[in-house]
Design a protein around this motif. Structure first.
Motif, PDB file in Angstrom:
ATOM      1  N   LEU A 242       0.875  -1.175   0.000  1.00 36.44           N
ATOM      2  CA  LEU A 242       0.000   0.000   0.000  1.00 36.44           C
ATOM      3  C   LEU A 242       0.907   1.219   0.000  1.00 36.44           C
ATOM      4  CD1 LEU A 242      -2.998   1.130   0.505  1.00 36.44           C
ATOM      5  CD2 LEU A 242      -2.335   1.229   2.919  1.00 36.44           C
ATOM      6  N   CYS A 243       0.564   2.235  -0.773  1.00 32.73           N
ATOM      7  CA  CYS A 243       1.318   3.486  -0.707  1.00 32.73           C
ATOM      8  C   CYS A 243       0.332   4.641  -0.702  1.00 32.73           C
ATOM      9  CB  CYS A 243       2.319   3.616  -1.852  1.00 32.73           C
ATOM     10  SG  CYS A 243       1.571   3.867  -3.470  1.00 32.73           S
ATOM     11  N   ALA A 244       0.746   5.771  -0.149  1.00 32.78           N
ATOM     12  CA  ALA A 244      -0.145   6.926  -0.026  1.00 32.78           C
ATOM     13  C   ALA A 244       0.636   8.213  -0.249  1.00 32.78           C
ATOM     14  CB  ALA A 244      -0.812   6.942   1.354  1.00 32.78           C
ATOM     15  N   LEU A 245       0.031   9.123  -1.016  1.00 31.93           N
ATOM     16  CA  LEU A 245       0.617  10.429  -1.292  1.00 31.93           C
ATOM     17  C   LEU A 245      -0.292  11.518  -0.743  1.00 31.93           C
ATOM     18  CD1 LEU A 245       1.941   8.506  -3.498  1.00 31.93           C
ATOM     19  CD2 LEU A 245       2.302  10.589  -4.819  1.00 31.93           C
ATOM     20  N   PRO A 246       0.288  12.615  -0.233  1.00 31.19           N
ATOM     21  CA  PRO A 246      -0.511  13.657   0.422  1.00 31.19           C
ATOM     22  C   PRO A 246      -1.236  14.563  -0.563  1.00 31.19           C
ATOM     23  CG  PRO A 246       1.798  14.273   0.417  1.00 31.19           C
ATOM     24  CD  PRO A 246       1.734  12.881  -0.142  1.00 31.19           C
ATOM     25  N   ASN A 247      -2.375  15.080  -0.113  1.00 29.06           N
ATOM     26  CA  ASN A 247      -3.125  16.109  -0.827  1.00 29.06           C
ATOM     27  C   ASN A 247      -3.076  17.416  -0.043  1.00 29.06           C
ATOM     28  OD1 ASN A 247      -4.183  14.501  -3.030  1.00 29.06           O
ATOM     29  ND2 ASN A 247      -5.566  13.548  -1.541  1.00 29.06           N
ATOM     30  N   VAL A 248      -3.355  18.520  -0.715  1.00 29.34           N
ATOM     31  CA  VAL A 248      -3.292  19.819  -0.056  1.00 29.34           C
ATOM     32  C   VAL A 248      -4.376  19.981   1.004  1.00 29.34           C
ATOM     33  CG1 VAL A 248      -2.170  20.990  -1.994  1.00 29.34           C
ATOM     34  CG2 VAL A 248      -4.667  20.848  -1.922  1.00 29.34           C
ATOM     35  N   ASP A 249      -5.450  19.185   0.913  1.00 29.77           N
ATOM     36  CA  ASP A 249      -6.541  19.313   1.885  1.00 29.77           C
ATOM     37  C   ASP A 249      -6.328  18.477   3.144  1.00 29.77           C
ATOM     38  OD1 ASP A 249      -6.969  16.742   0.998  1.00 29.77           O
ATOM     39  OD2 ASP A 249      -9.009  17.074   0.265  1.00 29.77           O
ATOM     40  N   GLY A 250      -5.155  17.865   3.277  1.00 30.04           N
ATOM     41  CA  GLY A 250      -4.847  17.080   4.463  1.00 30.04           C
ATOM     42  C   GLY A 250      -5.147  15.605   4.333  1.00 30.04           C
ATOM     43  N   THR A 251      -5.810  15.200   3.253  1.00 33.45           N
ATOM     44  CA  THR A 251      -6.056  13.784   3.021  1.00 33.45           C
ATOM     45  C   THR A 251      -4.865  13.164   2.286  1.00 33.45           C
ATOM     46  OG1 THR A 251      -7.138  14.141   0.888  1.00 33.45           O
ATOM     47  CG2 THR A 251      -8.527  14.218   2.868  1.00 33.45           C
ATOM     48  N   PHE A 252      -4.914  11.842   2.140  1.00 30.18           N
ATOM     49  CA  PHE A 252      -3.906  11.114   1.379  1.00 30.18           C
ATOM     50  C   PHE A 252      -4.627  10.234   0.369  1.00 30.18           C
ATOM     51  CE2 PHE A 252      -1.776  12.349   5.158  1.00 30.18           C
ATOM     52  CZ  PHE A 252      -0.417  12.421   4.876  1.00 30.18           C
ATOM     53  N   ARG A 253      -4.086  10.186  -0.842  1.00 26.89           N
ATOM     54  CA  ARG A 253      -4.615   9.275  -1.852  1.00 26.89           C
ATOM     55  C   ARG A 253      -3.763   8.016  -1.819  1.00 26.89           C
ATOM     56  NH1 ARG A 253      -9.583   8.723  -3.953  1.00 26.89           N
ATOM     57  NH2 ARG A 253      -9.565   7.892  -6.074  1.00 26.89           N
ATOM     58  N   ALA A 254      -4.402   6.899  -1.491  1.00 23.91           N
ATOM     59  CA  ALA A 254      -3.667   5.650  -1.318  1.00 23.91           C
ATOM     60  C   ALA A 254      -3.956   4.695  -2.463  1.00 23.91           C
ATOM     61  CB  ALA A 254      -4.048   4.991   0.014  1.00 23.91           C
ATOM     62  N   THR A 255      -2.966   3.925  -2.826  1.00 24.70           N
ATOM     63  CA  THR A 255      -3.092   2.906  -3.857  1.00 24.70           C
ATOM     64  C   THR A 255      -2.770   1.556  -3.236  1.00 24.70           C
ATOM     65  OG1 THR A 255      -2.371   4.484  -5.546  1.00 24.70           O
ATOM     66  CG2 THR A 255      -2.328   2.157  -6.128  1.00 24.70           C
ATOM     67  N   LEU A 256      -3.711   0.645  -3.301  1.00 23.33           N
ATOM     68  CA  LEU A 256      -3.548  -0.712  -2.793  1.00 23.33           C
ATOM     69  C   LEU A 256      -3.224  -1.625  -3.971  1.00 23.33           C
ATOM     70  CD1 LEU A 256      -3.791  -2.864  -0.525  1.00 23.33           C
ATOM     71  CD2 LEU A 256      -6.247  -2.948  -1.044  1.00 23.33           C
ATOM     72  N   VAL A 257      -2.063  -2.266  -3.929  1.00 19.34           N
ATOM     73  CA  VAL A 257      -1.608  -3.155  -5.005  1.00 19.34           C
ATOM     74  C   VAL A 257      -1.565  -4.577  -4.471  1.00 19.34           C
ATOM     75  CG1 VAL A 257       0.259  -3.699  -6.614  1.00 19.34           C
ATOM     76  CG2 VAL A 257      -0.281  -1.309  -6.092  1.00 19.34           C
ATOM     77  N   LEU A 258      -2.351  -5.456  -5.089  1.00 19.73           N
ATOM     78  CA  LEU A 258      -2.469  -6.851  -4.654  1.00 19.73           C
ATOM     79  C   LEU A 258      -2.478  -7.771  -5.868  1.00 19.73           C
ATOM     80  CD1 LEU A 258      -5.503  -6.537  -2.189  1.00 19.73           C
ATOM     81  CD2 LEU A 258      -3.130  -6.918  -1.498  1.00 19.73           C
ATOM     82  N   PRO A 259      -2.109  -9.052  -5.676  1.00 19.57           N
ATOM     83  CA  PRO A 259      -2.337 -10.022  -6.742  1.00 19.57           C
ATOM     84  C   PRO A 259      -3.829 -10.175  -7.015  1.00 19.57           C
ATOM     85  CG  PRO A 259      -0.831 -10.892  -5.081  1.00 19.57           C
ATOM     86  CD  PRO A 259      -1.427  -9.633  -4.521  1.00 19.57           C
ATOM     87  N   ALA A 260      -4.154 -10.678  -8.187  1.00 19.98           N
ATOM     88  CA  ALA A 260      -5.556 -10.885  -8.524  1.00 19.98           C
ATOM     89  C   ALA A 260      -6.163 -12.032  -7.737  1.00 19.98           C
ATOM     90  CB  ALA A 260      -5.697 -11.153 -10.028  1.00 19.98           C
ATOM     91  N   GLU A 261      -5.370 -13.078  -7.491  1.00 22.63           N
ATOM     92  CA  GLU A 261      -5.891 -14.269  -6.836  1.00 22.63           C
ATOM     93  C   GLU A 261      -4.935 -14.749  -5.760  1.00 22.63           C
ATOM     94  OE1 GLU A 261      -6.396 -17.017 -10.028  1.00 22.63           O
ATOM     95  OE2 GLU A 261      -8.248 -16.075 -10.756  1.00 22.63           O
ATOM     96  N   GLY A 262      -5.421 -15.659  -4.924  1.00 25.55           N
ATOM     97  CA  GLY A 262      -4.603 -16.243  -3.863  1.00 25.55           C
ATOM     98  C   GLY A 262      -4.818 -15.550  -2.538  1.00 25.55           C
ATOM     99  N   GLN A 263      -3.927 -15.843  -1.589  1.00 25.41           N
ATOM    100  CA  GLN A 263      -4.002 -15.182  -0.292  1.00 25.41           C
ATOM    101  C   GLN A 263      -3.569 -13.726  -0.438  1.00 25.41           C
ATOM    102  OE1 GLN A 263      -1.626 -17.523   2.414  1.00 25.41           O
ATOM    103  NE2 GLN A 263      -3.317 -18.948   2.798  1.00 25.41           N
ATOM    104  N   ALA A 264      -4.146 -12.870   0.392  1.00 29.07           N
ATOM    105  CA  ALA A 264      -3.866 -11.434   0.325  1.00 29.07           C
ATOM    106  C   ALA A 264      -4.007 -10.943  -1.106  1.00 29.07           C
ATOM    107  CB  ALA A 264      -2.477 -11.124   0.871  1.00 29.07           C
ATOM    108  N   SER A 265      -5.217 -11.046  -1.636  1.00 32.37           N
ATOM    109  CA  SER A 265      -5.473 -10.728  -3.036  1.00 32.37           C
ATOM    110  C   SER A 265      -6.837 -10.059  -3.173  1.00 32.37           C
ATOM    111  CB  SER A 265      -5.448 -12.002  -3.876  1.00 32.37           C
ATOM    112  OG  SER A 265      -6.564 -12.825  -3.543  1.00 32.37           O
TER     113      SER A 265
END
Length: 424
Positions: free
Chosen positions: A228-251
């Motif tokens: 997971l990664c997150a970048l800051p916005n000027v309004d104090g929030t963060f835009r996060a991107t969740l990267v996972l495999p399509a299938e399997g555990q933790a997917s």
């Protein structure tokens, strides 16, 4: 069917350029071409986002613009406008599985990346382009077909088909480029396409406690095989991107079975209080695919050139897609400045050689960073390149080309194919 006439020639180059795609790269391309005397028509398939907004908030992402990209913004005079709308990031914060927080501050004063929502950057560059004489933007205008020999492009609009002749056609229409597809169908290039197993989706973080997440940093939660990664916005929030495999555990398959909140709680527990669960997409929302598409050439004769994702679609694991696209336009600007009248073909050929090599290298570096980021330990301490500096710092701040990074820092045990490492 409407047929548009071709105006007379400019002083140095033929007058009419068509930019297919009104995203950040397309708008920047229009501004660059206007500097060289082109009359520019930007043709964008979407309705006017100036009037109607973007309508894709569930897919919009934050971009990390490095000094590479900032140089292109400076060329068109909008660096300060960009700085006013973006969040500077002077550090990288890694959140480990055992809830350690590892901070890497960038060492030099000029070492800053800037976080900005893609839509905000798009608006900024669109307005910059529209201020230039000779630049016209046409919304709801989708590229339908191209006759490369006659130098005519057909666009579908609400008023019917329009035929637009061109002297130069710039493909800036993204990963699913219609121009690139037309060149492929016409046998003018070949593509190497890879669909990655990983998928992604976007989340919004609203820190439960002020200051709990540094607003001057990119935040990364690396795990074994995903992150997971997150970048800051000027309004104090963060835009996060969740990267996972399509299938399997933790997917994403697990999310479909048990829900997003359960997966986040198990693997990113420290973010549970911060995620805006009200705006999070439902567990049935399909994640976005990630592809890598590399083309055999980035131009056709003296009349067509590919830029940005249309030229080299790369995985987002190093945040280089927008920066590589902006660098494409710096190179195009430079070769046009050096070209003599009538020498457009030689200029585009030089551009194509340079940017194909660099785009191929950037794509490989992105996958290298993914392997390091999701290494076995998941502790946020990936192996450093030969330079001793983490790969993101080497890429963003040392002033090296993507090929130079491969040659000097990652040519280990035959990892880098000689054709890319040497530029052959």
């Amino acid at each position: 069917m409407t047929i548009y006439s071709t105006p007379g020639s400019a002083d140095r180059f033929p007058a009419r350029a068509i930019v297919v795609g009104g995203g950040p790269v397309g708008c920047l391309a229009a501004a660059m071409l206007a500097r060289h005397g082109f009359e520019v028509d930007v043709c964008e398939r979407r309705p006017s986002f100036l009037q109607h907004g973007f309508g894709d908030e569930g897919r919009t992402i934050n971009l990390s613009v490095s000094p590479r990209g900032m140089r292109a913004l400076a060329k068109v005079g909008c660096r300060q406008d960009f700085a006013d709308a973006a969040m500077p990031m002077d550090r990288r914060v890694v959140h480990t599985r055992d809830r350690q927080v590892l901070i890497t501050r960038y060492e030099q004063p000029g070492w800053r990346n800037h976080s900005i929502a893609r839509n905000e950057l798009n608006l900024l560059l669109l307005r910059n382009a529209q201020r230039r004489p000779g630049v016209r933007v046409h919304f709801s205008t989708a590229c339908a077909s191209i006759d490369f020999d006659r130098r005519e492009a057909v666009f579908a609009t609400s008023a019917g088909e329009q035929v637009r002749p061109y002297h130069l056609l710039v493909a800036a229409d993204g990963a699913h480029s219609q121009v690139r597809a037309a060149m492929l169908d016409s046998g003018l290039l070949t593509c190497q396409q890879t669909t990655l197993d990983a998928r992604y989706r976007e989340l919004t973080l609203r820190p439960a406690e002020p200051g709990r997440l540094s607003r001057s940093a990119i935040h990364v939660w690396p795990r074994e095989g995903f992150f997971l990664c997150a970048l800051p916005n000027v309004d104090g929030t963060f835009r996060a991107t969740l990267v996972l495999p399509a299938e399997g555990q933790a997917s994403f398959e697990e999310i479909r079975r048990t829900g997003l909140r359960n997966l986040v709680r198990r693997h990113f527990g420290d973010t549970v209080p911060d995620i805006d669960w009200h705006t999070a997409q439902s567990r049935d929302a399909p994640p976005a695919r990630m592809e890598q598409i590399l083309s055999s050439t980035l131009h056709y004769r003296n009349s067509v050139v590919l830029a940005g994702d249309a030229a080299h679609t790369m995985a987002p694991f190093l945040g280089q897609g927008i920066n590589a696209g902006f660098e494409d336009l710096i190179t195009l600007d430079n070769v046009l400045a050096r070209a003599h009248p009538g020498g457009l073909g030689a200029a585009l050929s030089e551009y194509s050689r340079e940017r194909k090599a660099q785009g191929d290298a950037a794509a490989m570096l992105s996958m290298t960073n993914y392997r390091e980021l999701t290494a076995q330990t998941g502790d946020g301490r990936p192996p450093a390149p030969v330079s001793g500096l983490p790969l993101p710092i080497v890429i963003n701040f040392l002033g090296l080309s993507y090929q130079e990074v491969l040659r000097q820092h990652l040519t280990i045990d035959g990892l880098v194919p000689s054709s890319i490492a040497t530029g052959s």
